[in-house]
Write a protein that holds these residues in place. Structure first.
Motif, PDB file in Angstrom:
ATOM      1  N   LEU A 116     -43.114  12.689 -41.077  1.00 52.58           N
ATOM      2  CA  LEU A 116     -43.976  12.716 -42.264  1.00 52.58           C
ATOM      3  C   LEU A 116     -43.698  13.907 -43.178  1.00 52.58           C
ATOM      4  O   LEU A 116     -44.529  14.296 -43.990  1.00 52.58           O
ATOM      5  N   GLY A 117     -42.518  14.493 -43.030  1.00 51.03           N
ATOM      6  CA  GLY A 117     -42.114  15.559 -43.945  1.00 51.03           C
ATOM      7  C   GLY A 117     -42.327  16.937 -43.375  1.00 51.03           C
ATOM      8  O   GLY A 117     -42.894  17.106 -42.290  1.00 51.03           O
ATOM      9  N   ASP A 136     -35.858  18.716 -44.686  1.00 50.44           N
ATOM     10  CA  ASP A 136     -36.852  17.631 -44.761  1.00 50.44           C
ATOM     11  C   ASP A 136     -37.604  17.678 -46.096  1.00 50.44           C
ATOM     12  O   ASP A 136     -37.728  16.664 -46.806  1.00 50.44           O
ATOM     13  N   HIS A 159     -37.316  14.839 -49.151  1.00 47.75           N
ATOM     14  CA  HIS A 159     -38.489  14.102 -49.643  1.00 47.75           C
ATOM     15  C   HIS A 159     -38.716  14.369 -51.137  1.00 47.75           C
ATOM     16  O   HIS A 159     -39.045  13.454 -51.889  1.00 47.75           O
ATOM     17  N   GLU A 160     -38.507  15.600 -51.548  1.00 48.06           N
ATOM     18  CA  GLU A 160     -38.717  15.921 -52.961  1.00 48.06           C
ATOM     19  C   GLU A 160     -37.719  15.165 -53.837  1.00 48.06           C
ATOM     20  O   GLU A 160     -38.072  14.632 -54.888  1.00 48.06           O
ATOM     21  N   PRO A 208     -41.673   9.797 -53.797  1.00 48.78           N
ATOM     22  CA  PRO A 208     -42.781   9.464 -52.886  1.00 48.78           C
ATOM     23  C   PRO A 208     -42.577   8.177 -52.086  1.00 48.78           C
ATOM     24  O   PRO A 208     -43.222   7.980 -51.057  1.00 48.78           O
ATOM     25  N   LEU A 236     -41.740   8.856 -48.362  1.00 47.86           N
ATOM     26  CA  LEU A 236     -42.842   9.114 -47.434  1.00 47.86           C
ATOM     27  C   LEU A 236     -43.543   7.807 -47.070  1.00 47.86           C
ATOM     28  O   LEU A 236     -43.873   7.572 -45.898  1.00 47.86           O
ATOM     29  N   CYS A 265     -41.515   6.156 -44.503  1.00 49.16           N
ATOM     30  CA  CYS A 265     -41.582   6.872 -43.221  1.00 49.16           C
ATOM     31  C   CYS A 265     -42.897   6.602 -42.502  1.00 49.16           C
ATOM     32  O   CYS A 265     -42.945   6.563 -41.270  1.00 49.16           O
ATOM     33  N   GLU A 266     -43.959   6.420 -43.287  1.00 45.52           N
ATOM     34  CA  GLU A 266     -45.272   6.169 -42.675  1.00 45.52           C
ATOM     35  C   GLU A 266     -45.292   4.868 -41.872  1.00 45.52           C
ATOM     36  O   GLU A 266     -46.114   4.712 -40.975  1.00 45.52           O
ATOM     37  N   HIS A 287     -33.148   9.700 -40.395  1.00 42.22           N
ATOM     38  CA  HIS A 287     -34.061  10.782 -40.018  1.00 42.22           C
ATOM     39  C   HIS A 287     -33.834  11.101 -38.544  1.00 42.22           C
ATOM     40  O   HIS A 287     -34.215  10.305 -37.667  1.00 42.22           O
TER      41      HIS A 287
END
Ligand code: APR
Length: 169
Positions: A28-29, A34, A38-39, A43, A46, A49-50, A75
């Motif tokens: 989750l970052g 990491d 993500h940046e 978004p 994320l 990934c959730e 990941h």
């Protein structure tokens, strides 16, 4: 034969099929690689990934790259050096499992950061030969992977990787 490259730079800028994230088991970052991935990916990464339900240490999961140049993000969850007694085995496993995902998705070029050598405290002089040795053993059996690029942040890391690459021959 697979080509190896060693560059100092930012993993998020790599123009390869897949970049590897130095993630944690929540997926989750975090900070470091990491946070940067993500940046740069946006978004949606994320959100993707959730849906993955986390990832065990020494394993890896794959998502699209969204706004990155890379089509995929793999990941990988490396071990904490001090918190995990089986760190060497688990670090090798994180590289191997990443490459297995690459093979399964037809990925022919992949960029790795120096997994576990930042926040997770793995000394570079120990991590570099594991990274290079594990990847080299894998691609000998899987030559469909044409390019492996090791992307490091510091001059010291670059030297450690260069030493490890030199020791392959
Ligand atoms: N590009 C390439 N290398 C980078 C970058 C970048 N943008 N940022 C940092 N590095 C280097 C660090 O100098 C270090 O050598 O990548 C290596 C890995 O560092 P970390 O990102 O801290 O990864 P790791 O040690 O595996 O720790 C993972 O940190 O951010 C959290 O969510 C992550 O909890 C997890 C933990």
């Amino acid at each position: 034969m697979t080509r190896f490259e060693l560059v100092r730079g930012n993993i998020v800028e790599q123009d390869v099929d897949a970049i590897v994230n130095a993630a944690n088991s929540s997926l989750l970052g975090g900070g470091g690689v990491d946070g940067a991935i993500h940046e740069a990916a946006g978004p949606e990464l994320l959100a993707a990934c959730e849906l993955l339900d986390g990832c065990e240490t020494g394993a890896a999961k794959i998502t699209p790259g969204f706004q990155l140049k890379a089509r995929y993000v793999i990941h990988a969850v490396g071990p904490g050096y001090y918190s995990e007694p089986r760190h060497a085995e688990l670090l090798a496993s994180a590289y191997r499992r990443s490459l297995e995902l690459a093979t399964a998705h037809g990925i022919t070029s992949i960029a790795f950061p120096a997994i576990s050598t930042g926040i997770y405290g793995y000394p570079l002089d120990e991590a570099a030969p594991i990274a290079v040795g594990t990847v080299s053993a894998y691609v000998r059996e899987h030559p469909a992977i044409e390019l492996v690029r090791f992307v490091v942040w510091s001059a010291d890391a670059e030297q450690r990787y260069q030493d490890a690459l030199n020791n392959l021959h």
